[in-house]
Design an enzyme around this catalytic site. Structure first.
Site, PDB file in Angstrom:
ATOM      1  CD  GLU A 113      -1.366   0.288   3.663  1.00 25.61           C
ATOM      2  OE1 GLU A 113      -2.489  -0.207   3.479  1.00 25.61           O
ATOM      3  OE2 GLU A 113      -1.025   0.814   4.740  1.00 25.61           O
ATOM      4  CG  HIS A 114       3.790   1.857   2.558  1.00 25.34           C
ATOM      5  ND1 HIS A 114       4.328   0.876   3.363  1.00 25.34           N
ATOM      6  CD2 HIS A 114       2.867   2.497   3.306  1.00 25.34           C
ATOM      7  CE1 HIS A 114       3.746   0.927   4.551  1.00 25.34           C
ATOM      8  NE2 HIS A 114       2.854   1.885   4.538  1.00 25.34           N
ATOM      9  CD  GLN A 153       4.918 -10.370   4.524  1.00 22.49           C
ATOM     10  OE1 GLN A 153       5.559  -9.866   3.607  1.00 22.49           O
ATOM     11  NE2 GLN A 153       5.344 -11.424   5.195  1.00 22.49           N
ATOM     12  CB  CYS A 183       8.166  -1.551  -2.732  1.00 22.05           C
ATOM     13  SG  CYS A 183       7.878  -2.398  -1.183  1.00 22.05           S
TER      14      CYS A 183
END
Ligand SMILES: [Zn+2]
Length: 219
Positions: A113-114, A153, A183
C-alpha cells in the site's frame, strides 16, 4: 502537508512500519458503483500517463487507463469491498479430528500500500478444531480476499488470523506469511533475494510445543 510531515510519511512508507489493523477506508467508500469507480480511475490514470509525457493516442497505449481501472476494481483490489467476502459454511467435525490442521504454501498475491507494486509469496495457515471445520479451499479464499487490497504484510497476516478465529469460533489459529516485496527488489535498496516473514499466533499456538509441531509440518 508540511515538509516535515512529507518526510515522515515517505520514511514510514519505505520502512513499512505497520499501520492499524483495519484497512484504512473512508466512510463513503462504497457510495460510487464499481462502474463509476472504473470511469474515474480511467480518467485519473490517463492524467498520470499524460503527465509523464506518454502519447495516449498511440494504439498501444490508448486502452491502458481503462485496462488499469478495470484491473483495480474487478481483479486485484476486490478485497476492499465486503460484498466480495467469501461466504464460509461451518461444518460439525463428525470424525472428531482434534489435531492440528495445516494448509501450507497458499499463494499470496497482494500489493504494497506504500508503493502500489506487488507483494508475492506464500501463506501457511493452521488451526486446531474445537468441533467445527471449514472446507479447505475456503482457507485459500480468505487469504485471497484479504490479499486483494493495498496491504502491509503485517496487517494482512493479522486480518487473516482474526477472520479465521471468528469463522472457526476458536482462538487456536496461526498464520505465517513469507513474501517478496517488489518495492524492495525493483526500487529503494533493490535487493533481489530478501523476503519478509510475518506471523500471527493465537490460543494454543502461543505455546512453544504447538509452534514446534507446526514448524515440523512446514519443513
Ligand atoms: Zn512498499
Amino acid at each position: 502537508m508540511k515538509a516535515s510531515e512529507i518526510e515522515l510519511a515517505e520514511a514510514i512508507g519505505d520502512d513499512h512500519i505497520s499501520a492499524a489493523l483495519e484497512t484504512p477506508m473512508v466512510e463513503n467508500a462504497f457510495d460510487l458503483s464499481d462502474d463509476e469507480k472504473i470511469l474515474q480511475i480511467e480518467h485519473h490514470f490517463a492524467e498520470i500517463m499524460k503527465t509523464m509525457g506518454l502519447d495516449l493516442t498511440d494504439d498501444s497505449l490508448q486502452g491502458t487507463p481503462r485496462r488499469v481501472a478495470k484491473m483495480y476494481i474487478k481483479e486485484v483490489f476486490t478485497g476492499l469491498d465486503p460484498k466480495n467476502k467469501p461466504s464460509v459454511a461451518l461444518f460439525k467435525n463428525k470424525y472428531k479430528y482434534k489435531e492440528m490442521l495445516v494448509e501450507k504454501n497458499i499463494t499470496v498475491k497482494s500489493f504494497c500500500e506504500h508503493h502500489f507494486v506487488p507483494i508475492i509469496g506464500m501463506a501457511h495457515v493452521a488451526y486446531i478444531s474445537n468441533g467445527n471445520v471449514i472446507g479447505l479451499s475456503k482457507i485459500n479464499r480468505i487469504v485471497q480476499y484479504y490479499a486483494k487490497r493495498p496491504q502491509v504484510q503485517e496487517r494482512l497476516t493479522v486480518q487473516i488470523a482474526n477472520e479465521l478465529k471468528k469463522i472457526l469460533k476458536t482462538e487456536d489459529v496461526a498464520v505465517i506469511i513469507d513474501a517478496k516485496h517488489m518495492c524492495v527488489s525493483m526500487r529503494g535498496v533493490e535487493d533481489e533475494t530478501s523476503s519478509t516473514v510475518t506471523s500471527s499466533y493465537h490460543g494454543k499456538f502461543q505455546n512453544d510445543e504447538k509452534k514446534q509441531e507446526l514448524f515440523k509440518y512446514m519443513d
